[in-house]
Design an enzyme around this catalytic site. Structure first.
Site, PDB file in Angstrom:
ATOM      1  N   ALA A 128      -2.978   0.770   6.317  1.00 10.46           N
ATOM      2  CA  ALA A 128      -4.367   0.600   6.733  1.00 10.46           C
ATOM      3  C   ALA A 128      -4.639   1.368   8.019  1.00 10.46           C
ATOM      4  O   ALA A 128      -5.707   1.980   8.178  1.00 10.46           O
ATOM      5  CB  ALA A 128      -4.682  -0.880   6.916  1.00 10.46           C
ATOM      6  N   LYS A 165       0.801  -1.220   0.000  1.00 14.49           N
ATOM      7  CA  LYS A 165       0.000   0.000   0.000  1.00 14.49           C
ATOM      8  C   LYS A 165       0.840   1.280   0.000  1.00 14.49           C
ATOM      9  O   LYS A 165       0.453   2.278  -0.630  1.00 14.49           O
ATOM     10  CB  LYS A 165      -0.954  -0.005   1.194  1.00 14.49           C
ATOM     11  CG  LYS A 165      -2.022  -1.089   1.078  1.00 14.49           C
ATOM     12  CD  LYS A 165      -2.991  -1.076   2.232  1.00 14.49           C
ATOM     13  CE  LYS A 165      -4.036  -2.177   2.065  1.00 14.49           C
ATOM     14  NZ  LYS A 165      -5.051  -2.163   3.141  1.00 14.49           N
ATOM     15  N   ASP A 206      -9.868   2.296   2.374  1.00 14.89           N
ATOM     16  CA  ASP A 206      -9.891   1.486   3.591  1.00 14.89           C
ATOM     17  C   ASP A 206     -10.605   2.184   4.749  1.00 14.89           C
ATOM     18  O   ASP A 206     -11.473   1.605   5.407  1.00 14.89           O
ATOM     19  CB  ASP A 206      -8.469   1.135   4.037  1.00 14.89           C
ATOM     20  CG  ASP A 206      -7.877  -0.029   3.263  1.00 14.89           C
ATOM     21  OD1 ASP A 206      -8.653  -0.832   2.709  1.00 14.89           O
ATOM     22  OD2 ASP A 206      -6.637  -0.137   3.211  1.00 14.89           O
ATOM     23  N   ARG A 220       8.303   1.338  17.804  1.00 17.08           N
ATOM     24  CA  ARG A 220       7.821   2.648  18.250  1.00 17.08           C
ATOM     25  C   ARG A 220       8.056   3.726  17.194  1.00 17.08           C
ATOM     26  O   ARG A 220       7.236   4.646  17.034  1.00 17.08           O
ATOM     27  CB  ARG A 220       8.520   3.027  19.562  1.00 17.08           C
ATOM     28  CG  ARG A 220       8.191   4.396  20.112  1.00 17.08           C
ATOM     29  CD  ARG A 220       6.714   4.559  20.423  1.00 17.08           C
ATOM     30  NE  ARG A 220       6.402   5.917  20.852  1.00 17.08           N
ATOM     31  CZ  ARG A 220       6.136   6.256  22.117  1.00 17.08           C
ATOM     32  NH1 ARG A 220       6.144   5.341  23.070  1.00 17.08           N
ATOM     33  NH2 ARG A 220       5.865   7.498  22.426  1.00 17.08           N
TER      34      ARG A 220
END
Length: 299
Positions: free
Chosen positions: A155, A81, A118, A177
């Protein structure tokens, strides 16, 4: 457009067929070919939609090859993506907001347009199921709902942006992180919960969304099943994974008596815009569509 009755007759494919597909690695889990080919038959469209397993290093070559072969476009799933975002010549607002693309449209002038459906698909699914996210503040009034997203990829960014647009507070947690921090930089207003702490902090949230491939059949950790013991009774647990239909996370949520939302609804709702772009029909998401995909195309 109202759909005609679906017949068992095989749809005829001609030399003028409109072509599209889904790019992913792996892609065998995808129900998109089942869904789009169902709609093609249902609406009598001369076209086909195919699965396209493409390794990350071959993504750009594959996209150019599809365009040269006359495809109208393609859906893009894990892990492509963000690469799709980079390859697009033109990005619509949803893609710019999400920083990722799940739908490519090959324009007549040779350019590639990128969209992200999405996030809006997820919100549409949440609304279609009638799930309520309500929390009382200390004065007895309604407080702003707070969502926690597992993952910080394309997403997650698309869903986070769409949830923010509804007025919801959104936080993210990710094993790495740096990825979570990068998402916060891209979408100001997000909070970050350390990965090692999120299970203990669930009582602070009204919606938990797994935006990763954890729990996916054939994925990196199909048995992914975190503890939900700290969750409040009103927590809604959602998983964008739809193979299996009930992931271990959703099964655990049901055992805890929590509301759940599977990934099938998001798949159906996010697919509509791509189908309209490639095939010229705005398909209906109804019980017949849902049942067909749930049955895996079996009558």
């Amino acid at each position: 457009m109202k759909a005609p009755a679906l017949t068992q007759a095989e749809q005829r494919i001609t030399g003028r067929a409109r072509l599209a597909g889904v790019l992913g690695w792996p892609v065998g889990h995808s129900r998109s070919p089942l869904l789009h080919n169902y709609w093609l038959r249902r609406y009598g469209v001369d076209g086909a939609y195919v699965p396209l397993p493409v390794k990350p290093e071959d993504f750009a070559t594959a996209v150019q090859g599809l365009k040269a072969a006359g495809f109208r476009g393609a859906n893009v799933t894990i892990p492509h993506k963000e690469a799709a975002y980079r390859i697009a010549d033109v990005l619509d607002e949803s893609a710019r907001r999400a920083g990722a693309v799940n739908t490519l449209v090959f324009e007549a002038d040779g350019s590639i347009r990128g969209l992200s459906t999405d996030g809006d698909g997820f919100v549409a699914s949440l609304k279609a199921e009638g799930l309520k996210l309500a929390r009382l503040d200390r004065h007895g009034g309604l407080a702003q709902p707070h969502a926690l997203l597992l993952g910080a990829g394309g997403a997650a960014r698309s869903i986070a942006a769409a949830l923010q647009a509804t007025g919801m507070r959104v936080s993210v947690t990710n094993r790495t992180r740096d990825r979570a921090d990068a998402l916060v930089e891209a979408l100001p207003g997000l909070g970050v919960c350390p990965w090692e702490d999120w299970e203990k902090a669930l009582g602070a949230y009204d919606l938990l969304v797994n935006t990763t491939s954890l729990g996916m059949e054939g994925g990196p950790d199909p048995a992914f099943c975190p503890s939900l013991k700290a969750a409040g009774r009103g927590l809604v647990v959602a998983d964008i994974v739809y193979v299996p239909r009930k992931t271990p996370l959703l099964a655990e949520a049901e055992r805890q008596g929590l509301q759940t939302l599977g990934g099938l609804g998001m798949l159906l709702h996010q697919a509509r815009l791509g189908f309209l772009e490639w095939f010229g029909v705005n398909p209906e998401v109804d019980d017949a569509t849902r049942d067909y995909v749930l049955r895996g195309g079996r009558s």
